[in-house]
Design a protein around this motif. Structure first.
Motif, mmCIF file in Angstrom:
data_model
loop_
_atom_site.group_PDB
_atom_site.id
_atom_site.type_symbol
_atom_site.label_atom_id
_atom_site.label_comp_id
_atom_site.label_asym_id
_atom_site.label_seq_id
_atom_site.Cartn_x
_atom_site.Cartn_y
_atom_site.Cartn_z
ATOM 1 N N TRP A 90 53.384 4.775 41.427
ATOM 2 C CA TRP A 90 53.827 3.384 41.546
ATOM 3 C C TRP A 90 53.960 2.818 40.137
ATOM 4 N N ASP A 91 54.834 1.842 39.937
ATOM 5 C CA ASP A 91 54.856 1.164 38.646
ATOM 6 C C ASP A 91 55.294 -0.281 38.797
ATOM 7 N N VAL A 92 54.867 -1.103 37.834
ATOM 8 C CA VAL A 92 55.263 -2.501 37.742
ATOM 9 C C VAL A 92 55.653 -2.748 36.291
ATOM 10 N N VAL A 93 56.800 -3.403 36.081
ATOM 11 C CA VAL A 93 57.345 -3.597 34.738
ATOM 12 C C VAL A 93 57.645 -5.070 34.519
ATOM 13 N N GLN A 94 57.255 -5.585 33.357
ATOM 14 C CA GLN A 94 57.510 -6.987 33.024
ATOM 15 C C GLN A 94 57.872 -7.093 31.544
ATOM 16 N N ASP A 95 58.831 -7.940 31.210
ATOM 17 C CA ASP A 95 59.153 -8.195 29.809
ATOM 18 C C ASP A 95 57.920 -8.755 29.105
ATOM 19 N N GLU A 96 57.636 -8.263 27.902
ATOM 20 C CA GLU A 96 56.488 -8.772 27.164
ATOM 21 C C GLU A 96 56.837 -10.109 26.521
ATOM 22 N N ILE A 97 55.988 -11.090 26.742
ATOM 23 C CA ILE A 97 56.133 -12.412 26.130
ATOM 24 C C ILE A 97 55.309 -12.431 24.844
ATOM 25 N N ALA A 98 55.909 -12.885 23.761
ATOM 26 C CA ALA A 98 55.214 -12.900 22.478
ATOM 27 C C ALA A 98 53.970 -13.781 22.538
ATOM 28 N N LYS A 99 52.960 -13.388 21.807
ATOM 29 C CA LYS A 99 51.698 -14.133 21.777
ATOM 30 C C LYS A 99 51.925 -15.580 21.356
ATOM 31 N N ALA A 100 52.863 -15.792 20.435
ATOM 32 C CA ALA A 100 53.136 -17.147 19.945
ATOM 33 C C ALA A 100 53.668 -18.064 21.044
ATOM 34 N N LYS A 101 54.227 -17.472 22.102
ATOM 35 C CA LYS A 101 54.791 -18.263 23.183
ATOM 36 C C LYS A 101 53.838 -18.384 24.383
ATOM 37 N N SER A 102 52.681 -17.751 24.298
ATOM 38 C CA SER A 102 51.711 -17.799 25.390
ATOM 39 C C SER A 102 50.975 -19.126 25.383
ATOM 40 N N VAL A 103 50.792 -19.710 26.553
ATOM 41 C CA VAL A 103 50.111 -21.005 26.633
ATOM 42 C C VAL A 103 48.608 -20.888 26.407
ATOM 43 N N ASN A 104 48.074 -19.660 26.423
ATOM 44 C CA ASN A 104 46.624 -19.486 26.242
ATOM 45 C C ASN A 104 46.247 -18.914 24.876
ATOM 46 N N GLY A 105 47.243 -18.589 24.044
ATOM 47 C CA GLY A 105 46.956 -18.072 22.712
ATOM 48 C C GLY A 105 46.594 -16.600 22.676
ATOM 49 N N ASN A 106 46.659 -15.920 23.828
ATOM 50 C CA ASN A 106 46.362 -14.495 23.897
ATOM 51 C C ASN A 106 47.649 -13.723 24.140
ATOM 52 N N SER A 107 47.664 -12.484 23.683
ATOM 53 C CA SER A 107 48.805 -11.638 24.017
ATOM 54 C C SER A 107 48.616 -11.076 25.424
ATOM 55 N N MET A 108 49.651 -10.445 25.939
ATOM 56 C CA MET A 108 49.564 -9.874 27.284
ATOM 57 C C MET A 108 48.724 -8.608 27.316
ATOM 58 N N LEU A 109 48.383 -8.058 26.120
ATOM 59 C CA LEU A 109 47.726 -6.753 26.097
ATOM 60 C C LEU A 109 46.443 -6.697 25.271
ATOM 61 N N ASP A 110 46.154 -7.710 24.440
ATOM 62 C CA ASP A 110 44.916 -7.633 23.672
ATOM 63 C C ASP A 110 43.734 -7.932 24.588
ATOM 64 N N GLY A 111 42.520 -7.889 24.032
ATOM 65 C CA GLY A 111 41.357 -8.182 24.861
ATOM 66 C C GLY A 111 40.192 -7.268 24.610
ATOM 67 N N ASP A 112 39.186 -7.402 25.446
ATOM 68 C CA ASP A 112 37.903 -6.724 25.249
ATOM 69 C C ASP A 112 37.968 -5.245 25.624
ATOM 70 N N ALA A 113 36.936 -4.521 25.191
ATOM 71 C CA ALA A 113 36.836 -3.086 25.461
ATOM 72 C C ALA A 113 36.337 -2.841 26.878
ATOM 73 N N ASN A 114 36.226 -1.555 27.238
ATOM 74 C CA ASN A 114 35.818 -1.175 28.587
ATOM 75 C C ASN A 114 34.380 -0.666 28.570
#
Length: 289
Positions: A138-162
């Motif tokens: 299965w797959d899901v695909v979405q255009d990446e929105i630049a971090k500068a345009k995010s309303v929360n100040g986060n990128s779509m892919l950064d974040g904490d470790a596992n």
């Protein structure tokens, strides 16, 4: 009397030791199995698909391979045809794998992908394996929105470790996410509120940080959210979800990823979403899920 008591205590200690060793061995076997499946999937993506090396298809894919990606025909033949088509049209693929999860027969891959040098996309691939071969995708695909345009100040892919957790917490975390999606989004705002941690970091570029935005979205009632697949590893849980139905205000396929804290509270969220394609747009009859 004392000899019998000592023997009983010795037997108890032996039982505890055997139980601990068995648990450790089982955990090690699970880790080996998960890593082996992850290696297969990484090979299929980076060595075969991204490099247009159709000669490896039999190494990674089962003869009974089932496809859910809307634009690719079913089976190994459909996959080979898609890869040859990209190669013939000089479509190069650049992929950065960001996060992976492997549990049981499922493997989750979150990537930043660029096709033919075009704008980057966030892609989530979910694979099912049997005896070391991929049998479903299965797959899901979405255009990446630049971090500068995010309303929360986060990128779509950064974040904490596992962070790694015990199997007990793993199952508990999965249940929390199930309740979050299937009960909370259905309109049980009180339950949903109780499942958030002290902070809630949001990576959906259209939604602010904090639980307030999520709870506010439900002020006029809930909506249908149907979990199709769930996978967990460490403190992360991912679900493949169908949101809404035909005729609803929205009808999306989403791969949601949640991070939970040590109290099994939801503290971070990523998602990759796309509108459900029309039936006529599918290259096969397997559907999105």
């Amino acid at each position: 009397m004392e000899f019998k008591l000592g023997l009983t205590m010795f037997q108890k200690l032996c039982f505890i030791c055997i139980t601990l060793i068995s648990s450790m061995l089982l955990h090690a076997q699970i880790n080996i199995h998960n890593k082996a499946n992850l290696d297969v999937v990484k090979g299929a993506l980076t060595e075969m698909f991204d490099q247009s090396n159709v000669g490896l298809v039999d190494e990674y894919y089962s003869d009974n391979y089932r496809q859910h990606s809307p634009s690719i025909k079913d089976g190994k033949a459909g996959l080979v045809s898609a890869i040859k088509g990209m190669k013939d049209n000089n479509v190069s693929i650049k992929r950065d794998i960001i996060r992976t999860l492997a549990e049981g027969d499922l493997v989750y891959i979150q990537s930043r992908v660029s096709f033919a040098g075009g704008p980057s996309k966030v892609v989530v691939d979910l694979f099912k394996l049997n005896k070391g071969k991929i049998i479903e995708h299965w797959d899901v695909v979405q255009d990446e929105i630049a971090k500068a345009k995010s309303v929360n100040g986060n990128s779509m892919l950064d974040g904490d470790a596992n962070r790694q957790v015990s199997s007990h917490y793993l199952e508990n975390n999965k249940q929390v996410v199930k309740d979050f999606i299937e009960k909370g989004f259905a309109g049980d705002v009180k339950l949903l509120d109780s499942l958030f941690g002290d902070e809630y970091i949001q990576h959906n570029p259209y939604v602010p940080n904090g639980k307030g935005a999520v709870l506010g979205f439900l002020k006029n009632g809930g909506f249908v959210a149907d979990i199709k697949q769930i996978i967990a590893q460490g403190d992360l849980v991912s679900v493949l979800v169908e949101y809404g139905r035909d005729g609803d205000k929205f009808h999306n396929a989403c791969a949601d990823l949640f991070r939970l804290d040590t109290n099994s509270k939801v503290v971070e969220h990523w998602d990759t979403c796309m509108s459900m394609p029309d039936e006529s747009e599918f290259a096969h009859e397997n559907g999105m899920f």
